[in-house]
Design a protein around this motif. Structure first.
Motif, short mmCIF file in Angstrom:
data_model
loop_
_atom_site.label_atom_id
_atom_site.label_comp_id
_atom_site.label_asym_id
_atom_site.label_seq_id
_atom_site.Cartn_x
_atom_site.Cartn_y
_atom_site.Cartn_z
N GLU A 170 0.86 -1.19 0.00
CA GLU A 170 0.00 0.00 0.00
C GLU A 170 0.89 1.23 0.00
OE1 GLU A 170 -3.33 1.02 -0.09
OE2 GLU A 170 -2.33 2.96 0.04
N THR A 174 -1.27 3.92 5.65
CA THR A 174 -2.22 2.97 6.21
C THR A 174 -3.01 2.29 5.10
OG1 THR A 174 -4.23 2.71 7.53
CG2 THR A 174 -3.89 4.84 6.51
N ILE A 175 -3.48 1.08 5.39
CA ILE A 175 -4.44 0.49 4.46
C ILE A 175 -5.83 1.08 4.76
CG2 ILE A 175 -3.14 -1.64 4.15
CD1 ILE A 175 -5.09 -2.99 6.13
N ILE A 211 1.72 -6.76 5.74
CA ILE A 211 1.32 -5.49 5.14
C ILE A 211 2.56 -4.62 4.97
CG2 ILE A 211 -0.04 -3.38 5.45
CD1 ILE A 211 -1.99 -5.08 7.17
N SER A 213 3.08 -1.14 4.26
CA SER A 213 2.44 0.16 4.05
C SER A 213 3.52 1.16 3.67
CB SER A 213 1.72 0.61 5.32
OG SER A 213 2.66 0.78 6.35
N TYR A 214 3.08 2.31 3.12
CA TYR A 214 4.00 3.36 2.69
C TYR A 214 5.06 2.74 1.76
CZ TYR A 214 5.58 8.18 3.38
OH TYR A 214 5.87 9.51 3.21
#
Lengths: 664, 128, 264
Positions: A170, A174-175, A211, A213-214
């Protein structure tokens, strides 16, 4: 010499109505190599297939020609039949005498003549066919989901539930995606956060899900079952493993004037931030464009207040390399810019807003804590005008609008209008619409409720001009039913902006060699029958990256994509397509023409030793095809100037034999 | 039958394809001359398309279009209603003795400040 | 530099000051306007009909004159600009139409839209540059709140005029800033003043003009500038109680080239 059997199908009256099938079978009997020829009413039926199998045994056939429908329809069927009879499946050729013959001709003599010619071509080809064996490749049992909105989250959860590891990449900290910004969701009006955030937490806690993120996908290599992906984890200057998400750093950060993208710039955040309370991962991120410490080395306040010692100004972008068997694209959408539609005065007045901004204005976690207040003066608006189709269905303005219907606007506008009337009965709400499009379960009922129970004023027509004047917005629109031009002194105007694929989709498609349409939506392998697969093997589509869709539809498609991925990952080995290109290295001169035209990156070059005169050895650069990546399109065979490239199953000699048979 | 020729003529002369219209009414929403018009821009498009041109020929609306092109620029489908109005109007004033504005009449409209531009424009729009 | 200049009929009569100040300002900014010889009236309004040939010939002649001197053609009046620019566009893009026009003028060299057409505002923005204009200002306008009125002719149809964003233009606003005044943004600045309808239906023009004046004043305007004589006429006639002036006149004032007798 081949021993070929010819099987002419009637397809009921589909073929036999315009083609004299008996004459075709008879005519093909005398073709070279043909030892048996017959016709039958439905060749694809069990009885028809048995007829083929029996003939193979009885006549010792080495090749089969079926004159029937398109190979897209039944090539696979007859290949299986051949295999069952002990033949190599690639010794079957289909002469398409239905779609390309009986269905397009009306007169029996013409149809028959053409069917015979098509049959002759197929026979000529089979005479040159050779048995082919598909190669095998192992499957990496891990999936990559690109995009962490509701589509990506749902796909990841479903894949993980089936027991396969899956990574979500992602780009934001955040997702949650667009759904996290929504207030309530049609048609049942559940609060978006209430149904989304548990899924976000599930994703975070699922042992099979990682996950990133970023983070962004940097490069993709490989092929179905064997993708190699580079993921860039952007520096967030906070150690994810240490940060507890307590928020102390945010409270103390002196840089308070950063436009808050989560609220679409309607309020400010700090330079160190967590996008929203339910963010996953709940970890702070420093915005390097605004952080004083990162810009000029003067500050460091967040370090002082971080009890966990998580702040790390020296953090660098990190590249992660991982292997995947399948890739799911779930890159989502963005509303288009309203800058070029200034007849609605979006850039001239703060009180002309988009529907997504309206969501934030009505959301309890939004800039007004859920109170519907005008951005300009914080007053409660008493007259609101909603304008539908702003930039959608816009054929004359490719540079600013979109030709397609954005699909979700009719319903969310009905929702906005209804909720406004429900919460603020003193507010007049007018919706200008061209058509109300509500094809979905309980959708039309929902829109009608907005009109009949909540008293929303729906006007069939369009707004032509919005003129800000004083603290009012003079809206000039048409009422086509009354044949009137109407003026409304509105307090707030809400534009249902068209949606478009996220800007990252186009470069990603290039990396994946996945095809897109002119609007930058990913193309499906088949618009009806394979809607969640990209034509590029191993690449799957989830959510609005494939076309505008609402949440229910996105979630169904996300699940469908997951099931396709699971079907792929549960295989240990993949059978390739043997009809791939191969290079005759003796003829190859290493010119790179084929490599340049290959859309799949299947061709590379190697230096190889070849025997020269007088027992010398010469090293030459020659093309080599990775059969697992090659899709058999044949572009390289045409591009090759020396005739070194050829396509198994569609050799140049076979094609020429077909042409000769037709022209004879 | 005559209407058919007239319709073809208007479509040819204007270069407008009224079939492109999706009936959103933005042209009429944005038309500054709405109040002065009996038939509005979206009706011009619809009536030409359906061959119901007779009423347009006799309507004052022909002379109320300001050629401001608001309908042309704001139409999401590129229909260009103003060009259609112009073509219908030309099909009227090109007939013998059909000039809307005659040289002798101009005097009564003039005041001290009126710019030449207004007079030449009016002639171009109202007369052949 | 030298450019071809098409003044148009009104600038030689009722709008002489628009013409005069155009010359003075251009000189000050290092541009010489060379009036093309034997120009004829553009007709005031462009006929969009594909079979309207004769009414476009005067514009084509002006364009040919500029082409033969290898100069861009500069217009000031919005009406002339719209007609000439649209004519040039069809000459470039409609081969059939251009052929018909060229046959009309059989003895002359064929014209296919080779000349470039600039409005005076574009000359200031794209050739001179607003930064240069700003440097040349000797009497800055002291933060006066000025509303630019574009009307319809300068901006539409956008596919042809391509001057600016037709719904939120800023070329005149940037000029206002360069002159040291404060531009007033108001949405009706690109709505029609009523144009030529003022001749036979003044009431209609009055309504249009009032919408514009009201909107400009409500957004704080102390003065309106325009490029078009007909716009100015309509706004003034219909009771504008703030000054309406040509942008070249105001520019002349800012550049210090406005003559004393004009009463400053």
């Amino acid at each position: 010499m081949q021993r070929i059997g010819v099987f002419v199908c009637w397809c009921g009256s589909n073929i036999a109505g315009t083609v004299d099938v008996k004459a075709v079978a008879e005519a093909l009997k005398s073709e070279p190599g043909v030892v048996f020829s017959t016709e039958y009413q439905y060749m694809c039926s069990q009885a028809g297939q048995d007829l083929i199998k029996d003939a193979v045994k009885e006549h010792n056939l080495t090749g089969i020609v079926v004159c029937s429908c398109s190979p897209r329809m039944h090539e696979a069927t007859f290949r299986k039949t051949a295999a069952a009879a002990g033949l190599n499946p690639y010794m079957v050729e289909i002469a398409n005498i239905r779609e390309q013959c009986s269905w397009v001709h009306k007169e029996m003599p013409l149809g028959t003549e053409k069917a015979i010619i098509l049959g002759k071509a197929a026979v000529a080809k089979v005479n040159l066919n050779a048995p082919l064996t598909p190669g095998q490749s192992p499957v990496t049992k891990r999936a990559l989901v690109i995009g962490g909105g509701i589509a990506g989250i749902q796909t990841a959860l479903d894949i993980a539930d089936a027991g396969f590891p899956v990574d979500i990449v992602e780009k934001k900290p955040t997702i949650g995606g667009k759904m996290a910004q929504l207030d309530k969701t049609f048609p049942t009006l559940d609060c978006a956060a209430c149904i989304l955030t548990p899924k976000m937490v599930d994703a975070a806690q699922n042992e099979n899900i990682r996950i990133f993120s970023y983070s962004e996908v940097e490069a993709v290599k490989g092929f179905v079952g064997n993708f190699e992906v580079k993921i860039k984890k952007k520096a967030r200057y906070v150690d994810e493993t240490k940060c507890t998400g307590c928020g102390a750093c945010i409270e103390k950060c002196p840089q308070k004037k950063v436009p808050n993208e989560f609220n679409l710039g309607m309020d400010n955040r700090r330079a160190i931030y967590i996008p929203f309370a339910q963010a996953v991962p709940k970890v702070a991120t420093i915005d390097a464009d605004y952080c004083n410490m990162l810009k000029n080395g003067k500050c460091g306040v967040c370090t002082k207040f971080c009890a966990a010692g998580a702040i790390d100004y020296k953090q660098k972008d990190e590249i992660i390399e991982e292997k995947y068997g399948a890739i799911v694209v779930a890159t989502g959408f963005e509303p288009i810019s309203m800058e070029k539609f200034d007849e609605f005065a979006y850039s001239q007045s703060k009180d002309v807003i988009t529907s997504l901004e309206f969501e934030r204005l009505t959301n309890a976690a939004g800039p007004t804590a859920g109170k519907l207040l005008r951005p300009s003066d914080g007053k409660h608006p008493h007259k609101i005008v909603f304008v539908q189709c702003v930039g959608s269905r816009c054929a004359s303005c490719a540079e600013k609008g979109k030709e397609y219907c954005s699909k979700i606007c009719c319903m969310y506008t009905a929702k906005h209008a209804m909720l406004t009337r429900d919460k603020y009965p003193d507010t007049d709400v007018t919706v200008f619409y061209i058509d109300v499009r509500t094809p979905g379960k309980n959708f039309d009922e929902f829109q009608r409720r907005a009109v009949e129970e909540y008293g929303v004023n729906y006007v069939k027509g369009m707004v032509g001009k919005v003129t800000p004047e004083g603290d009012k917005l003079i809206v000039r629109g048409s009422d086509l039913i009354a044949n009137k031009q109407i003026k409304i002194d509105a307090d707030l105007v809400v534009l249902a902006a068209a949606i478009e694929p996220d800007k990252t989709a186009r470069p990603l498609a290039t990396m994946l060699t996945a095809s897109m349409d002119t609007n930058d939506f990913f193309t499906e392998a088949h618009p009806k029958l394979r809607p969640v697969e990209s034509p590029t093997a191993g690449v799957f589509l989830s959510g609005t990256c494939q076309g505008p869709k609402d949440i229910p539809e996105t979630v169904s498609q996300a699940g469908a994509a997951a099931s396709k991925v699971i079907g792929l990952l549960q295989k240990d080995m993949l059978l390739g397509n043997p009809c791939v290109a191969s290079s005759n290295q003796l003829m190859c001169n290493g010119c790179s023409s084929c490599e340049r035209v290959c859309p799949y990156g299947a061709i590379s070059y190697e230096d190889k030793e070849f025997p020269g005169p007088n027992r010398t050895v010469k090293v030459r650069r020659v093309a080599t095809v990775n059969p697992a990546v090659c899709q058999g399109c044949g572009a390289c065979t045409v591009a090759c100037p020396s005739g070194a490239m050829d396509l198994n199953g569609f050799m140049n000699s076979q094609i020429m034999a077909e042409v000769d048979a037709i022209c004879k | 039958m005559e209407n058919k020729y007239l319709k073809d003529d208007i479509i040819r002369s204007s270069g407008v394809n009224p079939k492109k219209c999706m009936k959103c009414g933005k042209c009429t929403a944005t038309c500054p001359s709405f109040d002065e018009m009996e038939y509005h821009p979206h009706q011009f498009v619809y009536m030409v398309e359906s061959g119901d041109i007779e009423p347009l020929l006799e309507s004052e609306s022909l002379y109320k279009c300001l050629s401001c092109f608001a309908c042309v620029d704001r139409c999401p489908r590129g229909v260009e209603p103003a060009k259609l109005v112009e073509a219908v109007k030309l099909s009227v004033i090109r007939q013998k003795n059909s000039n809307r504005l005659k040289a002798d009449d101009v005097v009564k409209y003039l005041d001290e400040d009126i710019p030449q531009q207004a007079i030449v424009s009016a002639f171009r729009k109202y007369s052949k | 530099m030298k450019v071809s200049y098409f003044p148009g009929c009104t600038l030689k009569n009722k709008a002489k000051e628009l013409d005069k100040y155009s010359y003075l300002c251009a000189e000050k900014l290092g541009v010489t306007l060379e009036e093309i010889e034997e120009w004829q009236c553009c007709g005031g309004v462009f006929s969009t009909a594909k079979d309207e040939i004769a009414s476009k010939l005067s514009s084509v002649r002006a364009l040919k004159a500029a082409k033969s001197k290898e100069q861009p053609l500069i217009t000031v009046c919005s009406g002339c600009h719209n007609v000439i620019k649209q004519t040039n566009y069809v000459m470039q893009n409609d081969k059939e139409f251009a052929d018909k026009v060229n046959k009309y003028m059989a003895e002359e060299e064929a014209y296919n839209g080779e000349a470039e057409v600039y409005n005076y505002l574009e000359l200031l923005r794209d050739v001179v540059g607003f930064d240069k204009v700003k440097e040349a200002v000797t009497n800055p306008l002291g933060g006066k709140k000025i509303a630019a009125y574009y009307g319809c002719l300068l901006l539409r149809p956008n596919s042809v005029m391509k001057m600016d964003d037709p719904e939120n233009p800023k070329i005149m606003e940037d000029l206002i800033s360069a002159m040291g005044a404060e531009p007033v943004i108001y949405a009706n600045r690109n709505e029609c003043c009523g144009g030529y309808i003022a001749l036979e239906d003044p009431k209609a023009a009055e309504k249009r003009s009032n919408d514009i004046i009201r909107n400009a004043k409500a957004m704080g305007a102390e003065m309106i500038i325009t490029a078009c004589p007909l716009c100015k006429y309509n706004l003034v006639k219909n009771g504008a109680d703030i000054p309406v002036v040509y942008f070249t006149e105001l520019l002349a004032e800012a550049l210090g080239v406005k003559e004393e007798k004009d009463g400053e």
